[in-house]
Design an enzyme around this catalytic site. Structure first.
Site, PDB file in Angstrom:
ATOM      1  N   ARG A  34       0.769  -1.240   0.000  1.00 43.62           N
ATOM      2  CA  ARG A  34       0.000   0.000   0.000  1.00 43.62           C
ATOM      3  C   ARG A  34       0.800   1.290   0.000  1.00 43.62           C
ATOM      4  O   ARG A  34       0.248   2.345  -0.307  1.00 43.62           O
ATOM      5  CB  ARG A  34      -0.941  -0.020   1.202  1.00 43.62           C
TER       6      ARG A  34
ATOM      7  N   ARG B 157      -4.161  -2.233  -7.862  1.00 39.94           N
ATOM      8  CA  ARG B 157      -5.186  -2.821  -7.008  1.00 39.94           C
ATOM      9  C   ARG B 157      -6.520  -2.088  -7.079  1.00 39.94           C
ATOM     10  O   ARG B 157      -7.515  -2.551  -6.486  1.00 39.94           O
ATOM     11  CB  ARG B 157      -4.708  -2.785  -5.551  1.00 39.94           C
TER      12      ARG B 157
ATOM     13  N   ASP C 205      -1.627 -12.833   2.361  1.00 36.36           N
ATOM     14  CA  ASP C 205      -2.145 -12.457   3.665  1.00 36.36           C
ATOM     15  C   ASP C 205      -2.230 -13.712   4.515  1.00 36.36           C
ATOM     16  O   ASP C 205      -2.413 -14.821   3.984  1.00 36.36           O
ATOM     17  CB  ASP C 205      -3.525 -11.816   3.552  1.00 36.36           C
TER      18      ASP C 205
ATOM     19  N   TYR D 119      -7.930 -14.578  15.382  1.00 38.25           N
ATOM     20  CA  TYR D 119      -8.919 -14.024  14.453  1.00 38.25           C
ATOM     21  C   TYR D 119     -10.182 -14.883  14.426  1.00 38.25           C
ATOM     22  O   TYR D 119     -11.304 -14.364  14.410  1.00 38.25           O
ATOM     23  CB  TYR D 119      -8.324 -13.923  13.048  1.00 38.25           C
TER      24      TYR D 119
END
Length: 360
Positions: free
Chosen positions: A50, A59, A95, A170
């Protein structure tokens, strides 16, 4: 999108041939193995992503997980910081929840929030319902790795996976958590359920790493991002055996294994014992202190505070020089940040840091 050579997967039943390149000149691989290369190698966590305008352009309109399963796109994103910064290693664009998504877990990455799970996993029935990860479910990722092996030249490629504790956090919390209260409660009140969950996630993480290693990555990093929320006692009882299982699976490939967590200064020795060749250190303790805690038995990686990339150059230069000097206490040092590149960082600053590290 930049040019990436096309590579066809090996036919089913083909003889097993190691896809790994011979990279004798790699400073990163040398330091990871405890050697002293001609210059200190450097790469940055979250370098592929990013902070780069070319990444944002590529993206645009593409959800994160869609990009992670697009071989050409993930390969191009992985290559971007290598071209721009001249770093000593590429980190696969992916990820930690990719293998969960691939296996069939209802999880998504929500912009501005992070991974969010549709149905939190908090009991034995939900744990038993978790799917296994089959290699063909991450074939798109493996295809991206094969493209990168052909396109990176002499630059090594680091694959990665999320460690069982962080993945479990998570799943149990349902998303990012500040206190990990549901996770800790489950660990202590239902230890048999916890260990079953962690073992299943260790299998998923190991399968994900094997897929990357079989496709040709040159090193792997196990991210236990939230392990710093634990005491050493709890880490050793509830986490270490499962992370060790993942790292042992990667160890079968004889590649450097990096183990990293945030806020894990008190856990460094235990994280090395899990099977790490390189231990990532965040910015909270000096590298020479980390070396002492590790007993000199592992290379170190780190550990510039990512926030200091926003500081004036004289301040940043002094910090980089200090960290390189402290890293000389280690058997091997890979310069990195103490966590990932922040979104608003000026890419030119990262390039300048690489040039400085290489000059020292």
């Amino acid at each position: 999108m930049g040019f990436v050579p096309q590579v066809s997967p090996a036919p089913v039943g083909a003889p097993s041939v190691s896809p790994r390149r011979a990279l004798p000149g790699s400073a990163f691989l040398a330091a990871a193995r405890g050697e002293r290369p001609a210059h200190v190698p450097v790469w940055f966590m979250r370098q592929a992503g990013r902070s780069l305008p070319e990444y944002r352009a590529l993206r645009e309109g593409v959800p994160m997980l869609d990009a992670c399963f697009d071989p050409e796109m993930l390969a191009e994103i992985t290559l971007q910081p290598v071209r721009r910064h001249g770093v000593d290693a590429a980190i696969l664009f992916s990820d930690i929840v990719v293998p969960l998504k691939a296996a069939g877990v209802d999880i998504d990455i929500v912009p501005g929030t992070g991974p969010v799970v549709a149905s939190p996993v908090r009991d034995a029935e939900a744990v038993r319902a978790l799917p296994k990860l089959e290699p063909e479910q991450v074939e798109k990722v493996a295809e991206g790795v094969r493209l990168l092996v052909k396109g990176l030249g002499e630059t090594p490629l680091i694959g990665f996976a999320g460690a069982p504790f962080t993945l479990a956090s998570y799943l149990i919390e349902g998303g990012p958590s500040r206190n990990h209260e549901h996770t800790k409660a489950l660990m202590h009140s239902q230890p048999e359920v916890w260990h079953d969950l962690a073992a299943r996630l260790a299998d998923i993480a190991a399968a994900f790493l094997r897929a990357q290693l079989d496709a040709g990555v040159d090193a792997v990093q196990l991210f236990d991002s939230w392990a710093g929320a634990l005491s050493e006692r709890d880490y050793r009882e509830f986490v270490l055996p499962h992370s060790a299982r993942v790292l042992a699976a990667a160890g079968e490939y004889d590649v450097p294994r990096i183990h990293f967590g945030v806020g894990t200064g008190e856990l460094l020795g235990a994280m090395r014992e899990a099977g790490a060749d390189v231990v990532g250190v965040d910015w909270r303790i000096p590298l020479d202190v980390a070396v002492h805690r590790l007993g000199g038995k592992a290379s170190v990686q780190g550990n510039l505070d990512p926030a200091l990339l926003y500081a004036s150059w004289p301040v940043l230069e002094a910090e980089v020089r200090r960290i390189v000097e402290e890293g000389r206490a280690a058997r091997g040092h890979v310069f990195n940040l103490g966590h990932g590149v922040l979104p608003g960082v000026d890419p030119e600053v990262l390039t300048r840091v690489v040039e400085l590290v290489h000059s020292l």
